[in-house]
Motif scaffolding. Structure first.
Motif, PDB file in Angstrom:
ATOM      1  N   PHE A 134      22.378 -26.540 -36.444  1.00 33.00           N
ATOM      2  CA  PHE A 134      21.669 -25.554 -37.260  1.00 33.00           C
ATOM      3  C   PHE A 134      20.685 -24.714 -36.447  1.00 33.00           C
ATOM      4  CE2 PHE A 134      22.990 -29.003 -40.060  1.00 33.00           C
ATOM      5  CZ  PHE A 134      23.630 -28.300 -41.062  1.00 33.00           C
ATOM      6  N   GLY A 135      20.879 -24.691 -35.142  1.00 33.48           N
ATOM      7  CA  GLY A 135      20.040 -23.852 -34.291  1.00 33.48           C
ATOM      8  C   GLY A 135      18.708 -24.455 -33.927  1.00 33.48           C
ATOM      9  N   GLY A 136      18.545 -25.778 -34.135  1.00 33.70           N
ATOM     10  CA  GLY A 136      17.288 -26.444 -33.820  1.00 33.70           C
ATOM     11  C   GLY A 136      17.357 -27.216 -32.521  1.00 33.70           C
ATOM     12  N   ASP A 137      16.195 -27.484 -31.958  1.00 32.99           N
ATOM     13  CA  ASP A 137      16.086 -28.224 -30.707  1.00 32.99           C
ATOM     14  C   ASP A 137      15.677 -29.662 -31.018  1.00 32.99           C
ATOM     15  OD1 ASP A 137      15.512 -29.285 -28.220  1.00 32.99           O
ATOM     16  OD2 ASP A 137      14.356 -27.566 -27.525  1.00 32.99           O
ATOM     17  N   PRO A 138      16.548 -30.650 -30.798  1.00 32.12           N
ATOM     18  CA  PRO A 138      16.197 -32.037 -31.111  1.00 32.12           C
ATOM     19  C   PRO A 138      15.079 -32.596 -30.246  1.00 32.12           C
ATOM     20  CG  PRO A 138      18.291 -31.941 -29.957  1.00 32.12           C
ATOM     21  CD  PRO A 138      17.920 -30.524 -30.270  1.00 32.12           C
ATOM     22  N   ASP A 139      14.735 -31.893 -29.165  1.00 37.08           N
ATOM     23  CA  ASP A 139      13.634 -32.325 -28.304  1.00 37.08           C
ATOM     24  C   ASP A 139      12.306 -31.683 -28.684  1.00 37.08           C
ATOM     25  OD1 ASP A 139      15.315 -33.951 -26.712  1.00 37.08           O
ATOM     26  OD2 ASP A 139      15.946 -32.188 -25.562  1.00 37.08           O
ATOM     27  N   GLU A 140      12.304 -30.840 -29.706  1.00 38.53           N
ATOM     28  CA  GLU A 140      11.074 -30.156 -30.142  1.00 38.53           C
ATOM     29  C   GLU A 140      10.899 -30.350 -31.651  1.00 38.53           C
ATOM     30  OE1 GLU A 140       8.755 -28.690 -28.467  1.00 38.53           O
ATOM     31  OE2 GLU A 140       9.645 -28.764 -26.475  1.00 38.53           O
ATOM     32  N   VAL A 141      10.805 -31.612 -32.060  1.00 39.69           N
ATOM     33  CA  VAL A 141      10.696 -31.948 -33.478  1.00 39.69           C
ATOM     34  C   VAL A 141       9.256 -32.318 -33.818  1.00 39.69           C
ATOM     35  CG1 VAL A 141      11.391 -33.587 -35.276  1.00 39.69           C
ATOM     36  CG2 VAL A 141      13.088 -32.705 -33.640  1.00 39.69           C
ATOM     37  N   THR A 142       8.747 -31.709 -34.865  1.00 41.02           N
ATOM     38  CA  THR A 142       7.441 -32.060 -35.431  1.00 41.02           C
ATOM     39  C   THR A 142       7.676 -32.606 -36.829  1.00 41.02           C
ATOM     40  OG1 THR A 142       6.297 -30.310 -34.208  1.00 41.02           O
ATOM     41  CG2 THR A 142       5.183 -31.203 -36.162  1.00 41.02           C
ATOM     42  N   VAL A 143       7.240 -33.838 -37.084  1.00 39.76           N
ATOM     43  CA  VAL A 143       7.331 -34.393 -38.436  1.00 39.76           C
ATOM     44  C   VAL A 143       5.986 -34.186 -39.116  1.00 39.76           C
ATOM     45  CG1 VAL A 143       6.749 -36.736 -37.638  1.00 39.76           C
ATOM     46  CG2 VAL A 143       7.908 -36.424 -39.816  1.00 39.76           C
ATOM     47  N   PHE A 144       6.005 -33.687 -40.348  1.00 39.78           N
ATOM     48  CA  PHE A 144       4.741 -33.480 -41.055  1.00 39.78           C
ATOM     49  C   PHE A 144       4.899 -33.872 -42.510  1.00 39.78           C
ATOM     50  CE2 PHE A 144       6.882 -29.633 -42.142  1.00 39.78           C
ATOM     51  CZ  PHE A 144       6.126 -28.796 -42.957  1.00 39.78           C
ATOM     52  N   GLY A 145       3.802 -34.338 -43.085  1.00 39.68           N
ATOM     53  CA  GLY A 145       3.828 -34.770 -44.459  1.00 39.68           C
ATOM     54  C   GLY A 145       2.484 -34.574 -45.114  1.00 39.68           C
ATOM     55  N   GLN A 146       2.492 -34.632 -46.446  1.00 36.42           N
ATOM     56  CA  GLN A 146       1.272 -34.450 -47.221  1.00 36.42           C
ATOM     57  C   GLN A 146       1.123 -35.615 -48.189  1.00 36.42           C
ATOM     58  OE1 GLN A 146       1.095 -33.624 -50.701  1.00 36.42           O
ATOM     59  NE2 GLN A 146      -1.109 -33.230 -50.780  1.00 36.42           N
ATOM     60  N   SER A 147      -0.095 -36.117 -48.359  1.00 32.78           N
ATOM     61  CA  SER A 147      -0.403 -37.203 -49.282  1.00 32.78           C
ATOM     62  C   SER A 147       0.408 -38.447 -48.915  1.00 32.78           C
ATOM     63  CB  SER A 147      -0.163 -36.743 -50.722  1.00 32.78           C
ATOM     64  OG  SER A 147      -0.741 -37.639 -51.649  1.00 32.78           O
ATOM     65  N   ALA A 148       1.220 -38.988 -49.837  1.00 35.66           N
ATOM     66  CA  ALA A 148       2.042 -40.142 -49.488  1.00 35.66           C
ATOM     67  C   ALA A 148       2.928 -39.843 -48.287  1.00 35.66           C
ATOM     68  CB  ALA A 148       2.900 -40.565 -50.683  1.00 35.66           C
ATOM     69  N   GLY A 149       3.452 -38.619 -48.222  1.00 34.49           N
ATOM     70  CA  GLY A 149       4.262 -38.222 -47.075  1.00 34.49           C
ATOM     71  C   GLY A 149       3.472 -38.203 -45.786  1.00 34.49           C
ATOM     72  N   ALA A 150       2.172 -37.890 -45.876  1.00 36.25           N
ATOM     73  CA  ALA A 150       1.321 -37.930 -44.691  1.00 36.25           C
ATOM     74  C   ALA A 150       1.052 -39.362 -44.260  1.00 36.25           C
ATOM     75  CB  ALA A 150       0.005 -37.205 -44.978  1.00 36.25           C
ATOM     76  N   THR A 151       0.874 -40.254 -45.222  1.00 37.51           N
ATOM     77  CA  THR A 151       0.685 -41.663 -44.889  1.00 37.51           C
ATOM     78  C   THR A 151       1.942 -42.222 -44.226  1.00 37.51           C
ATOM     79  OG1 THR A 151      -0.922 -41.952 -46.669  1.00 37.51           O
ATOM     80  CG2 THR A 151       0.164 -43.933 -45.859  1.00 37.51           C
ATOM     81  N   LEU A 152       3.105 -41.825 -44.714  1.00 35.61           N
ATOM     82  CA  LEU A 152       4.355 -42.224 -44.061  1.00 35.61           C
ATOM     83  C   LEU A 152       4.441 -41.646 -42.655  1.00 35.61           C
ATOM     84  CD1 LEU A 152       6.820 -41.764 -47.056  1.00 35.61           C
ATOM     85  CD2 LEU A 152       6.141 -43.933 -46.020  1.00 35.61           C
ATOM     86  N   THR A 153       4.041 -40.389 -42.501  1.00 38.52           N
ATOM     87  CA  THR A 153       4.059 -39.761 -41.178  1.00 38.52           C
ATOM     88  C   THR A 153       3.142 -40.503 -40.223  1.00 38.52           C
ATOM     89  OG1 THR A 153       4.591 -37.595 -42.125  1.00 38.52           O
ATOM     90  CG2 THR A 153       3.599 -37.618 -39.929  1.00 38.52           C
ATOM     91  N   GLY A 154       1.941 -40.857 -40.685  1.00 42.38           N
ATOM     92  CA  GLY A 154       1.045 -41.629 -39.839  1.00 42.38           C
ATOM     93  C   GLY A 154       1.630 -42.979 -39.469  1.00 42.38           C
ATOM     94  N   ALA A 155       2.339 -43.608 -40.410  1.00 42.87           N
ATOM     95  CA  ALA A 155       2.958 -44.906 -40.122  1.00 42.87           C
ATOM     96  C   ALA A 155       4.020 -44.801 -39.039  1.00 42.87           C
ATOM     97  CB  ALA A 155       3.554 -45.495 -41.394  1.00 42.87           C
ATOM     98  N   LEU A 156       4.684 -43.645 -38.960  1.00 41.72           N
ATOM     99  CA  LEU A 156       5.679 -43.458 -37.904  1.00 41.72           C
ATOM    100  C   LEU A 156       5.047 -43.584 -36.514  1.00 41.72           C
ATOM    101  CD1 LEU A 156       7.658 -40.443 -39.400  1.00 41.72           C
ATOM    102  CD2 LEU A 156       8.503 -42.784 -39.155  1.00 41.72           C
ATOM    103  N   LEU A 157       3.770 -43.205 -36.414  1.00 40.37           N
ATOM    104  CA  LEU A 157       3.077 -43.320 -35.135  1.00 40.37           C
ATOM    105  C   LEU A 157       2.838 -44.777 -34.745  1.00 40.37           C
ATOM    106  CD1 LEU A 157       0.412 -40.522 -35.695  1.00 40.37           C
ATOM    107  CD2 LEU A 157       2.469 -40.352 -34.287  1.00 40.37           C
ATOM    108  N   ALA A 158       2.976 -45.671 -35.714  1.00 36.61           N
ATOM    109  CA  ALA A 158       2.812 -47.105 -35.465  1.00 36.61           C
ATOM    110  C   ALA A 158       4.129 -47.857 -35.566  1.00 36.61           C
ATOM    111  CB  ALA A 158       1.794 -47.679 -36.451  1.00 36.61           C
TER     112      ALA A 158
END
Length: 425
Positions: free
Chosen positions: A175-199
């Motif tokens: 789809f024209g994206g770079d798999p080496d330049e991915v930013t995951v972002f989330g809000q509220s519960a999605g942000a808590t899940l995003t933070g958990a990915l860092l752990a």
């Protein structure tokens, strides 16, 4: 006009408009039907022919949430749209070509019980316009996603997000994206899940940057707290608290018992309720993500709104906002800043919505129209709209959306790196 892309699982049919191309309801995992609702996500078997990706996905089973005079439908979406195959992503891209564009992967909020890719706020036109590929993710919610049950994998909603990030790694170049330049972002519960990915060690290498909007690095339940919810759920259903018993219960009954789970006392000798009674579901972890970060060389942008608690219409809104979001955000920012490699940036969003006679203010969710650059849309305004009757400040959406785009492209939103004293005293 119609467009077509060839993914490893099969061909998909999308649409092209003046902003780029949109592909909807692409499965990243097999349908979580029947007993599979409580298993780890499994690979999708693929399909023959061309799959129609022009229509929105079914959604995870979820209740309708009512915020009284405030219209929150642009945030929650249409509620439960039935269909087994809802572990899907939507992709908005400038073009499905051989470009190597930065990718943003969005994880929606909704208290771990509601939300979907169908919510109007998550329109990705502005990101595609600005040269970024946007992927929005559906994941399991409520009992199937987060109830802690012996004998089945915990945190299945988080496992879904991991599977979606694996799909991005393997497929986004189509789809024209770079798999080496991915930013995951989330809000509220999605942000808590995003933070958990860092752990989460299994997330290593799946993304380069992360954005945590109004989440918490200390929002997980302890196993003891989660066990109380499981016992209460089993009691309300009249079943044993086992994977076999829960696996036989239809989704309608899971939704029917949610009122019985509201307001459970989850305080223990060692832990307070990190969600202050607002949701009986969260991640279940022995150690909070902010205290167990493993991500290296991952840039982080993290922040909150200045009046988060106003959304909930309680007298102690400042205290509630600090408990739910502020304290855990500060702890996550401080922890990440101590890890070598990745840069840490913080923000505080203070624009006050004029909704509810001006009482809503800079509440939880108010930043989203500016991040997605849709703040001028009429469905966000008026007496019941999230942004209230007044027009959005000129230039604010362009500035905030531009910072998110810059972070996805360069790793910097355009301001100085995080200073704990400046932001949190």
């Amino acid at each position: 006009m119609y467009v077509q892309a060839e993914t490893p699982a099969g061909a998909v049919l999308g649409r092209r408009d003046s902003f780029g191309e949109l592909y909807r309801a692409i499965p990243y995992a097999a349908a979580p039907a029947g007993p599979a609702r409580f298993r780890a996500p499994a690979p999708h078997p693929g399909w023959s022919g061309v799959r129609d990706a022009t229509r929105p996905s079914p959604t995870a089973p979820q209740p309708v949430r009512d915020f009284g005079a405030l219209d929150m439908s642009p945030y929650f979406g249409p509620g439960w749209v039935r269909g087994e195959e809802y572990l899907t992503v939507d992709v908005r891209t400038p073009a499905a070509d051989d470009g190597r564009r930065p990718v943003l992967v969005f994880v929606h909020g909704g208290g771990f019980v509601t939300g979907s890719t169908r919510a109007a706020l998550y329109d990705g036109r502005a990101f595609a316009r600005d040269g970024v590929v946007l992927v929005t993710v559906n994941y399991r919610l409520g009992v199937p996603g987060f109830l802690d049950i012996d004998g089945v994998p915990p945190n299945r909603g988080l496992l879904d997000v991991l599977a979606a990030l694996g799909w991005v790694r393997d497929t986004i170049a189509v789809f024209g994206g770079d798999p080496d330049e991915v930013t995951v972002f989330g809000q509220s519960a999605g942000a808590t899940l995003t933070g958990a990915l860092l752990a989460t060690p299994e997330a290593s290498g799946l993304f380069r940057r992360a954005i945590v909007q109004s989440g918490s690095g200390t929002g997980a339940f302890t196993p003891e707290q989660a066990g109380r919810v499981t016992v209460a759920a089993a009691s309300a259903l009249g079943v044993e608290p086992t994977a076999e018993a829960f696996g036989k219960v239809p989704d309608e009954r899971f939704l029917a018992i949610l009122p019985a789970l509201a307001g459970l006392d989850l305080r223990t000798e060692t832990a307070s309720d990190p969600l202050a009674g607002l949701s009986p579901f969260s991640l279940v972890l022995p150690v909070q993500p902010a205290d167990s970060l493993v991500a290296r060389d991952v840039d982080l942008l993290i922040g909150t709104n200045t009046e988060e608690g106003n959304l909930y219409g309680v007298a102690n809104s400042d205290e509630l906002g600090h408990t739910l979001f502020g304290a855990g955000t500060a702890r996550m920012a401080q922890a990440h800043a101590r890890i070598p490699g990745g840069r840490t940036y913080a923000y505080s969003f203070g624009y006050r919505s004029t909704a509810l006679g001006g009482r809503l203010g800079a509440a939880h969710t108010v930043e989203l129209p500016f991040v997605f650059d849709v703040a001028g849309e009429p469905w966000l305004h008026g007496d019941a709209g999230l942004l209230g009757p007044d027009p959005a400040p000129e230039g604010l959406a362009a500035r905030m959306h531009g910072a998110w785009v810059a972070f996805a492209k360069t790793g910097s939103p355009g301001w100085a790196e995080y200073d704990a004293v400046e932001f949190f005293g």
